[in-house]
Design an enzyme around this catalytic site. Sequence first.
Site, PDB file in Angstrom:
ATOM      1  N   PRO A  33       0.944  -1.265  -0.130  1.00  0.00           N
ATOM      2  CA  PRO A  33      -0.006  -0.184   0.095  1.00  0.00           C
ATOM      3  C   PRO A  33       0.975   1.363  -0.042  1.00  0.00           C
ATOM      4  O   PRO A  33       2.057   1.321   0.238  1.00  0.00           O
ATOM      5  CB  PRO A  33      -0.724  -0.119   1.239  1.00  0.00           C
ATOM      6  CG  PRO A  33       0.040  -0.982   2.063  1.00  0.00           C
ATOM      7  CD  PRO A  33       1.108  -2.104   1.382  1.00  0.00           C
ATOM      8  N   ASP A  34       0.121   2.256  -0.539  1.00  0.00           N
ATOM      9  CA  ASP A  34       0.901   3.690  -0.443  1.00  0.00           C
ATOM     10  C   ASP A  34       0.484   4.269   0.813  1.00  0.00           C
ATOM     11  O   ASP A  34      -0.586   4.480   1.214  1.00  0.00           O
ATOM     12  CB  ASP A  34       0.504   4.611  -1.621  1.00  0.00           C
ATOM     13  CG  ASP A  34       0.931   5.752  -1.598  1.00  0.00           C
ATOM     14  OD1 ASP A  34       1.818   6.245  -0.731  1.00  0.00           O
ATOM     15  OD2 ASP A  34       0.647   6.751  -2.270  1.00  0.00           O
ATOM     16  N   PHE A  35       1.500   4.279   1.949  1.00  0.00           N
ATOM     17  CA  PHE A  35       1.192   4.768   3.155  1.00  0.00           C
ATOM     18  C   PHE A  35       0.740   6.159   3.157  1.00  0.00           C
ATOM     19  O   PHE A  35       0.077   6.546   4.117  1.00  0.00           O
ATOM     20  CB  PHE A  35       2.560   4.472   4.049  1.00  0.00           C
ATOM     21  CG  PHE A  35       3.606   5.371   3.848  1.00  0.00           C
ATOM     22  CD1 PHE A  35       4.841   5.053   3.087  1.00  0.00           C
ATOM     23  CD2 PHE A  35       3.601   6.603   4.347  1.00  0.00           C
ATOM     24  CE1 PHE A  35       5.871   6.093   2.952  1.00  0.00           C
ATOM     25  CE2 PHE A  35       4.821   7.642   4.234  1.00  0.00           C
ATOM     26  CZ  PHE A  35       5.639   7.082   3.407  1.00  0.00           C
ATOM     27  N   ARG A  36       0.900   6.797   2.241  1.00  0.00           N
ATOM     28  CA  ARG A  36       0.479   8.419   2.080  1.00  0.00           C
ATOM     29  C   ARG A  36      -1.255   8.420   1.847  1.00  0.00           C
ATOM     30  O   ARG A  36      -1.792   9.209   2.656  1.00  0.00           O
ATOM     31  CB  ARG A  36       0.989   9.032   1.317  1.00  0.00           C
ATOM     32  CG  ARG A  36       2.553   9.460   1.609  1.00  0.00           C
ATOM     33  CD  ARG A  36       3.043  10.344   0.658  1.00  0.00           C
ATOM     34  NE  ARG A  36       4.505  10.133   0.580  1.00  0.00           N
ATOM     35  CZ  ARG A  36       5.310   9.255  -0.062  1.00  0.00           C
ATOM     36  NH1 ARG A  36       4.541   8.366  -0.751  1.00  0.00           N
ATOM     37  NH2 ARG A  36       6.482   9.081   0.174  1.00  0.00           N
ATOM     38  N   ASN A 104       9.948   3.927  -4.864  1.00  0.00           N
ATOM     39  CA  ASN A 104       9.750   3.004  -4.161  1.00  0.00           C
ATOM     40  C   ASN A 104      11.046   2.360  -3.447  1.00  0.00           C
ATOM     41  O   ASN A 104      12.144   2.567  -3.999  1.00  0.00           O
ATOM     42  CB  ASN A 104       9.096   1.770  -4.865  1.00  0.00           C
ATOM     43  CG  ASN A 104       7.712   2.320  -5.463  1.00  0.00           C
ATOM     44  OD1 ASN A 104       7.184   3.435  -4.820  1.00  0.00           O
ATOM     45  ND2 ASN A 104       7.118   1.600  -6.372  1.00  0.00           N
ATOM     46  N   ASP A 106      11.000  -0.967  -2.320  1.00  0.00           N
ATOM     47  CA  ASP A 106      10.963  -2.480  -2.221  1.00  0.00           C
ATOM     48  C   ASP A 106      11.829  -3.378  -3.061  1.00  0.00           C
ATOM     49  O   ASP A 106      11.415  -4.712  -2.915  1.00  0.00           O
ATOM     50  CB  ASP A 106       9.389  -2.556  -2.575  1.00  0.00           C
ATOM     51  CG  ASP A 106       8.970  -2.144  -3.763  1.00  0.00           C
ATOM     52  OD1 ASP A 106       9.835  -2.199  -4.735  1.00  0.00           O
ATOM     53  OD2 ASP A 106       7.711  -1.482  -3.851  1.00  0.00           O
ATOM     54  N   HIS A 121      14.792   6.846  -3.182  1.00  0.00           N
ATOM     55  CA  HIS A 121      14.675   6.973  -1.512  1.00  0.00           C
ATOM     56  C   HIS A 121      15.157   5.665  -1.028  1.00  0.00           C
ATOM     57  O   HIS A 121      14.795   5.246   0.083  1.00  0.00           O
ATOM     58  CB  HIS A 121      12.932   6.850  -1.469  1.00  0.00           C
ATOM     59  CG  HIS A 121      12.374   8.139  -1.730  1.00  0.00           C
ATOM     60  ND1 HIS A 121      10.960   8.356  -2.352  1.00  0.00           N
ATOM     61  CD2 HIS A 121      12.812   9.240  -1.920  1.00  0.00           C
ATOM     62  CE1 HIS A 121      10.870   9.505  -2.377  1.00  0.00           C
ATOM     63  NE2 HIS A 121      11.891  10.217  -2.262  1.00  0.00           N
TER      64      HIS A 121
END
Length: 238
Positions: A33-36, A104, A106, A121
């Site tokens: 999920p996009d935590f934002r 991302n 991940d 990031h």
Amino acid sequence: MQRKITQLKQMIADSDNIVFFGGAGVSTESGIPDFRSVDGLYHLKYDYPPETILSHSFFIRYTEQFYEFYRDKMIYEEAKPNITHIKLAELERQKKIRAVVTQNIDGLHQKAGSKNVLELHGSVLRNYCMNCQKHYTIDKIKEGKPIPICECGGLIKPDVVLYEEGLDDSVVSKAIKAISKADILIVGGTSLSVYPAASLIRYYTGNKMILINKSVTSYDSQSDLLIQGGLGEVFANL
Ligand code: ZN
């Protein structure tokens, strides 16, 4: 939409210098999920918003709480690359895509086989000791409860850019170089609202900027081809 995908397909067929710039939307179809976008959910369980917990000062001051959140919400080891990651890797092997620039953390582009991935990031898969710089895998983070400590006694930190921290200069300059020289820039799965990462697309000087996103972005009017839809749907048809 089919007409636009056909147009994109033709553009890709004619180019050998494509750069892909992606965000959280690339990995949501892998179950990350996009935590934002789900900010509200965390307030139920955590005392602070994710932007606060994932900041440098919080990491230093409340390391244990940081790692509690981090293990719970930022690590998705079982996640697998989806059709977008797979197609992008395929296009790199075909010498069409020169670089994937991602926000991302991940590691799914590499899992799919992409080689030139510029991680603005950082990555949850890399971790290092803040004292002696020794590198550690993600297992050390998962197992080192409550706080992962190096054999030298130093604190281990994920190689992830936290809020309040700057981006890695060498990654940024490689990204700028790739984007500024690109023939086609495909921007996908990002709201282009996270700076300074989003500002990198301003270095693109060509006239084939393709924007693929479910929601509206502030760059929509500057794109040469705008596809409002899910990345998976688009890439599955390429
Ligand atoms: Zn150490």
